[in-house]
Scaffold this motif. Structure first.
Motif, mmCIF file in Angstrom:
data_model
loop_
_atom_site.group_PDB
_atom_site.id
_atom_site.type_symbol
_atom_site.label_atom_id
_atom_site.label_comp_id
_atom_site.label_asym_id
_atom_site.label_seq_id
_atom_site.Cartn_x
_atom_site.Cartn_y
_atom_site.Cartn_z
ATOM 1 N N PHE A 198 53.956 27.788 27.559
ATOM 2 C CA PHE A 198 54.087 27.607 26.049
ATOM 3 C C PHE A 198 52.845 26.913 25.625
ATOM 4 O O PHE A 198 52.387 27.395 24.700
ATOM 5 N N LEU A 199 52.450 26.087 26.352
ATOM 6 C CA LEU A 199 51.198 25.290 25.762
ATOM 7 C C LEU A 199 49.842 25.829 25.980
ATOM 8 O O LEU A 199 49.035 25.847 25.207
ATOM 9 N N ASP A 200 49.574 26.716 26.976
ATOM 10 C CA ASP A 200 48.689 27.649 27.169
ATOM 11 C C ASP A 200 48.005 28.302 25.902
ATOM 12 O O ASP A 200 48.832 29.119 25.404
ATOM 13 N N GLY A 201 46.844 27.956 25.666
ATOM 14 C CA GLY A 201 45.723 28.655 24.398
ATOM 15 C C GLY A 201 46.295 28.136 23.072
ATOM 16 O O GLY A 201 45.807 28.478 22.239
ATOM 17 N N LYS A 202 47.194 27.142 23.174
ATOM 18 C CA LYS A 202 47.459 26.363 21.734
ATOM 19 C C LYS A 202 46.668 25.158 21.432
ATOM 20 O O LYS A 202 46.524 24.441 22.482
ATOM 21 N N ASP A 203 46.020 25.107 20.573
ATOM 22 C CA ASP A 203 45.254 24.042 19.737
ATOM 23 C C ASP A 203 46.241 22.622 19.538
ATOM 24 O O ASP A 203 47.402 23.030 19.258
ATOM 25 N N GLN A 204 46.120 21.394 19.516
ATOM 26 C CA GLN A 204 46.839 20.358 19.230
ATOM 27 C C GLN A 204 47.604 20.449 17.825
ATOM 28 O O GLN A 204 48.659 19.995 17.466
ATOM 29 N N GLU A 205 46.902 20.955 16.904
ATOM 30 C CA GLU A 205 47.371 21.377 15.461
ATOM 31 C C GLU A 205 48.702 22.071 15.552
ATOM 32 O O GLU A 205 49.814 22.059 14.922
ATOM 33 N N SER A 206 48.634 23.217 16.287
ATOM 34 C CA SER A 206 49.603 24.249 16.481
ATOM 35 C C SER A 206 50.906 23.556 17.264
ATOM 36 O O SER A 206 51.902 24.081 16.615
ATOM 37 N N ILE A 207 50.455 22.920 18.255
ATOM 38 C CA ILE A 207 51.627 22.049 19.066
ATOM 39 C C ILE A 207 52.315 21.267 18.022
ATOM 40 O O ILE A 207 53.564 20.914 18.067
ATOM 41 N N ASP A 208 51.476 20.450 17.313
ATOM 42 C CA ASP A 208 52.149 19.361 16.339
ATOM 43 C C ASP A 208 53.041 20.432 15.134
ATOM 44 O O ASP A 208 54.241 19.744 15.051
#
Length: 251
Positions: A198-208
């Motif tokens: 899930f986390l692969d390729g996502k920036d922190q803003e997208s994750i938050d």
């Protein structure tokens, strides 16, 4: 009405977990082993992680073996079930965790990516479910991994969501086809869950932003999903033909 004799729903059962070396797969294997299941940890890549997980479970007094198989290859899958039967005497629970996720706007989608997700997420689930429907013992459970994104409908997830929509359809129909066998068939649909996939390729803003979607205001963790799977694998004998959303209330 004669009450059926009940036994411990997990103790002495045998579970095959595809994708068992992945983030959610590992959590499921550990939880089922803690509940008393013998666990067959299927992997395609990451053999070291699978063997290490099997050793960890064994060192803690559980029973586990790691078996390589391509879930989309019917010969490999038959051999996987034969290995489970040889090691532990049969199969009671099958959890289809193996899957891949690649994201793209539909207009830019590389059809090779679509084909890869189709092969693993759809064909793989069908091949494993077909073998499970032939081999799982009475009183058993088949649990497929879907995704909440089928209903959340996030942009760039079209191909992945379509593959998981197929898993939902398979689940609901197979539950009816196994009438009279005392085998439940359900799917678990995780929401945003903190795994490498899930986390692969996502920036922190997208994750938050994704974490804030749930009223609980956090991402799920693999143990959250394993808890739901363990319920369906053991005590939940009256839950059948359902897609259970484990997403913290996103939808």
């Amino acid at each position: 009405m004669v009450e059926q004799q009940r036994r411990d729903p997990a103790r002495d059962r045998v579970a095959v977990v595809t994708g068992g070396s992945g983030g959610i797969g590992q959590a499921i294997c550990r939880r089922l082993a803690d509940d008393g299941c013998a666990v067959v940890i299927n992997y395609a890549g990451r053999p070291a992680e699978a063997e290490r997980l099997a050793a960890t479970i064994t060192d803690r007094g559980g029973r586990a073996v790691a078996v390589r198989a391509d879930v989309a290859d019917e010969g490999d899958v038959a051999a996987l079930f034969e290995a489970a039967e040889s090691a532990f005497g049969g199969v009671d629970v099958v959890i289809n965790t193996a899957g891949v996720m690649e994201l793209s706007p539909l207009a830019e989608l590389d059809l090779a990516v679509l084909d890869r997700m189709h092969r693993i997420n759809i064909r793989g689930t069908f091949v494993v479910a077909r073998e499970a429907s032939r081999r799982v013992r009475s009183g058993g459970a088949i649990i497929n991994l879907s995704s909440s994104v089928v209903k959340i409908a996030l942009p760039t997830y079209a191909a992945y969501a379509a593959s998981k929509g197929a898993v939902d359809a398979l689940t609901l129909i197979l539950a009816k086809e196994l009438r009279g066998r005392d085998i439940t068939v359900n799917a678990v649909a995780p929401g945003p869950t903190a795994t490498p996939l899930f986390l692969d390729g996502k920036d922190q803003e997208s994750i938050d932003r994704l974490a804030r979607m749930a009223p609980l205001e956090r991402l799920g963790v693999p143990a959250d999903i394993a808890e739901v799977v363990a319920f369906l694998a053991g005590p939940a004998r009256w839950v059948n033909g359902q897609v259970v959303y484990a997403n913290g209330g996103v939808i």
